[in-house]
Design an enzyme around this catalytic site. Structure first.
Site, mmCIF file in Angstrom:
data_model
loop_
_atom_site.group_PDB
_atom_site.id
_atom_site.type_symbol
_atom_site.label_atom_id
_atom_site.label_comp_id
_atom_site.label_asym_id
_atom_site.label_seq_id
_atom_site.Cartn_x
_atom_site.Cartn_y
_atom_site.Cartn_z
ATOM 1 N N ASP A 1 -14.762 -8.747 9.557
ATOM 2 C CA ASP A 1 -13.742 -8.026 10.333
ATOM 3 C C ASP A 1 -12.386 -8.310 9.707
ATOM 4 O OD1 ASP A 1 -12.128 -6.942 12.590
ATOM 5 O OD2 ASP A 1 -14.065 -6.915 13.619
ATOM 6 N N ASP B 1 -10.964 -5.829 4.697
ATOM 7 C CA ASP B 1 -10.538 -4.524 5.196
ATOM 8 C C ASP B 1 -11.562 -3.503 4.696
ATOM 9 O OD1 ASP B 1 -9.468 -2.061 5.662
ATOM 10 O OD2 ASP B 1 -7.444 -2.564 4.950
ATOM 11 N N HIS C 1 -16.444 5.554 15.046
ATOM 12 C CA HIS C 1 -15.952 6.526 16.054
ATOM 13 C C HIS C 1 -14.428 6.452 16.191
ATOM 14 C CE1 HIS C 1 -16.003 3.857 20.007
ATOM 15 N NE2 HIS C 1 -15.440 3.234 18.999
HETATM 16 C C1 LIG Z 1 -14.164 -0.880 18.606
HETATM 17 S S1 LIG Z 1 -14.256 -2.429 17.887
HETATM 18 C C2 LIG Z 1 -16.002 -2.700 17.808
HETATM 19 C C3 LIG Z 1 -16.364 -4.145 17.827
HETATM 20 C C4 LIG Z 1 -17.863 -4.436 17.779
HETATM 21 N N1 LIG Z 1 -18.484 -3.857 16.593
HETATM 22 C C5 LIG Z 1 -18.526 -3.925 19.010
HETATM 23 O O1 LIG Z 1 -19.104 -2.843 18.983
HETATM 24 O O2 LIG Z 1 -18.441 -4.601 20.048
HETATM 25 C C6 LIG Z 1 -13.861 -2.054 16.206
HETATM 26 C C7 LIG Z 1 -13.826 -3.283 15.342
HETATM 27 O O3 LIG Z 1 -13.585 -2.873 13.999
HETATM 28 C C8 LIG Z 1 -12.624 -3.733 13.430
HETATM 29 N N2 LIG Z 1 -11.917 -3.000 12.372
HETATM 30 C C9 LIG Z 1 -11.118 -1.935 12.526
HETATM 31 N N3 LIG Z 1 -10.642 -1.552 11.334
HETATM 32 C C10 LIG Z 1 -11.152 -2.396 10.419
HETATM 33 C C11 LIG Z 1 -11.017 -2.513 9.015
HETATM 34 N N4 LIG Z 1 -10.257 -1.658 8.330
HETATM 35 N N5 LIG Z 1 -11.659 -3.506 8.400
HETATM 36 C C12 LIG Z 1 -12.441 -4.380 9.095
HETATM 37 N N6 LIG Z 1 -12.614 -4.301 10.433
HETATM 38 C C13 LIG Z 1 -11.969 -3.321 11.086
HETATM 39 C C14 LIG Z 1 -11.743 -4.099 14.592
HETATM 40 O O4 LIG Z 1 -10.996 -5.275 14.333
HETATM 41 C C15 LIG Z 1 -12.727 -4.252 15.714
HETATM 42 O O5 LIG Z 1 -13.232 -5.547 15.787
#
Ligand SMILES: C[S@@+](CC[C@H](N)C(=O)[O-])C[C@H]1O[C@@H](n2cnc3c(N)ncnc32)[C@H](O)[C@@H]1O
Length: 538
Positions: free
Chosen positions: A395, A422, A441
């Site tokens: 993450d 990232d 999504h």
């Molecule tokens: C909506 S949350 C979903 C968390 C988990 N997968 C769940 O379903 O409970 C989206 C996750 O994607 C991570 N995220 C968003 N953009 C990202 C990126 N560019 N690189 C890595 N992680 C990312 C966010 O920090 C967050 O933890």
């Protein structure tokens, strides 16, 4: 005729008043086995739908209604917080019908009405034993019946659909006098309806009720932001004391506290003294699995974007792009906003993610990476079920830092690497199964394809990519509470991130654009689906 067969299946705690067969004799409450049979034999009604089991948790999300009779759910099989079991709503509706009509009228057959019941499983801490709940019924008749008056229904805190309920017309002088006497009761019925508008008698009450459904959200938001639950703790507190602690106006706070009491968050024990109910307890910040971050996240930070939904729909752009640049967003004004987001994402107990971990066969995998895994609930669930597997939680840096404390306490942590990356730039190599749950999504198609291509760059030829997301059906032809949640999420993505929920066809198109082929779809109950993608041959 009294429907003996049907009645005999019903749990009974109230006297079978006036029924010619059973007279005034109360029957004993049925044994659990009988209740179970009752649940499985009888079709049940939930919310307004016929035939689906009542789910206290889901209905709770839709709204909590207090029945003045406080019918306890527990005897019908309400379960502890983790089980959230079904209970026999039809039986509830029927029993309530008895209370409303003083008798299940011999000329009302169970087929004449779709008993609705909406209730809540009032939360209790697991250590407090089984949940209790409160129930309110809505009873819709399919034909005119003579027995029930709305006024009587109201006095039971219930709601009988008025237009189809009518006393048989009787123009005798006695009846005219009787109906005049009834009028104040009928008036009280309308006044008593919490959902008929603020003191208004409105046509289309259900639509108007939907339009007013922000009120609970704002009440919760105010309670959370003012720290009312923490100020109450386990004590009974006076309004004066709370006003000082929460730095609020005494009278305004009193009005909020009594409104919160009306929805079961607080309880007024003596005038102007309140305590927190078990249902309201998770609003405290200092309890395990606190609901405080989620309440603030939804009712304040995201609601701010939703307030611009009309413009988002008009332009197809997220709130950040349609907002008046001179009006800062709630998110930008809140120094805690990012940590609140992290506290909500993937931080649920790993057991809550176990159905996903069981829905796909991980037995041939060696290393599983959860990309955008937030607090790590999913990877913990997968590793917990498969002791031979190794894992990676990937993450953004701040999320990985936040997850470290949780992993320090977990038995599986020696098998799991926590990696900051990232995903729009690159995906760490080294796994043979990659999972992306509720990450894509939040992205527009082009961004989602970039992330998928980064996965394609590192996935082995025989590896699997599991995209775990809602899968929208091609057609939404009827009301459906599960779909409502998915489509609410779709609009949430439109307003907040510019992303979207997608149908299977749309997921397939995205995957193919990134060099994958869709190899299978594995539903997880009524909730998400697992889309298994394999690298397409070059
Ligand atoms: C909506 S949350 C979903 C968390 C988990 N997968 C769940 O379903 O409970 C989206 C996750 O994607 C991570 N995220 C968003 N953009 C990202 C990126 N560019 N690189 C890595 N992680 C990312 C966010 O920090 C967050 O933890």
């Amino acid at each position: 005729m009294c429907d003996e067969a049907f009645h005999s299946r019903l749990p009974r705690r109230t006297p079978h008043v006036d029924c010619r067969r059973h007279g005034d004799q109360p029957r004993a409450s049925p044994e659990p086995a009988e209740l179970h049979r009752c649940r499985t034999d009888a079709p049940v009604h939930a919310g307004h739908e016929v035939g689906t089991p009542f789910d206290g948790y889901r209905d709770l999300a839709g709204g909590w209604c207090r029945n003045r009779l406080d019918i306890p759910i527990e005897p019908l099989g309400a379960v502890d917080r983790r089980q959230r079991g079904p209970c026999n709503v039809r039986a509830f509706a029927h029993r309530h019908l008895e209370q409303i009509s003083d008798v299940v009228s011999p000329d009302i057959s169970p087929d004449d009405y779709s008993g609705g019941a909406r209730g809540c499983a009032a939360a209790t801490a697991p250590e407090q034993g089984p949940q209790r709940g409160l129930l309110r019924t809505e009873i819709k008749f399919h034909r005119r019946v003579s027995k029930i008056e709305p006024a009587t229904a109201a006095s039971c805190g219930s709601r009988v659909h008025w237009p189809v309920i009518a006393k048989r017309r009787d123009s005798s002088p006695v009846s005219v006098v009787a109906s005049l006497i009834c009028w104040p009761r009928i008036l009280r019925y309308f006044m008593a309806q919490s959902d008929s508008g603020i003191g208004n008698v409105t046509p289309n009450a259900e639509l108007v009720q939907m339009a007013m459904s922000y009120s609970r959200s704002y009440m919760l938001c105010a309670a959370a932001r003012l720290g009312i639950a923490d100020a109450l703790g386990d004590e009974v507190r006076s309004v004066d004391h709370l006003a000082e602690t929460c730095q609020a106006d005494v009278d305004a706070l009193y009005r909020l506290l009594r409104a919160l009491a009306s929805i079961g968050i607080t309880e007024e024990t003596t005038p102007k003294h309140f305590r927190l109910t078990p249902f309201g307890r998770p609003l405290r910040r200092d309890v395990a699995q606190s609901a405080w971050p989620a309440v603030v996240f939804w009712a304040d930070l995201l609601a701010d974007n939703w307030s611009l939904l009309t413009d988002c729909i008009r332009t197809g752009k997220p709130a950040s792009q349609v907002r008046d640049p001179n009006v800062p967003s709630r998110w930008s004004q809140d120094p805690e906003a990012d940590s609140i987001f992290r506290a909500v994402m993937g931080t649920a107990p790993a057991e809550d993610y176990a159905p996903i971990a069981r829905a796909w066969d991980f037995s041939r995998a060696n290393v599983v990476a959860d990309l955008g895994g937030g607090g790590g609930a999913l990877i913990l669930a997968v590793l917990g079920l498969h002791p031979y597997l190794r894992g990676m939680l990937v993450d953004l840096e701040a999320s990985v830092e936040a997850a470290k404390a949780r992993f320090a306490d977990e038995e599986v942590s020696s098998r799991c690497k926590l990696l900051a990356a990232d995903l729009t730039q690159s995906v760490p190599a080294g796994a043979d199964v990659y999972m992306l749950k509720h990450v894509l999504h939040g992205r527009r198609d082009a961004e989602a394809i970039t992330i998928l291509k980064n996965c394609r760059a590192v996935i082995p030829a025989n590896g699997s990519l599991l995209v775990i997301e809602f899968i929208l059906p091609p057609l939404i032809s009827q009301a459906d509470p599960h779909l409502e949640g998915h489509l609410m999420s779709d609009l949430n993505m439109l307003a907040v991130t510019g992303g979207r929920e997608r149908s299977e066809h749309e997921w397939r198109t995205l995957l193919e654009a990134a060099g994958f082929r869709l190899a299978g779809v594995f539903p997880v109950g009524n909730d998400v689906g697992i889309l298994e993608a394999k690298p397409a041959q070059a």
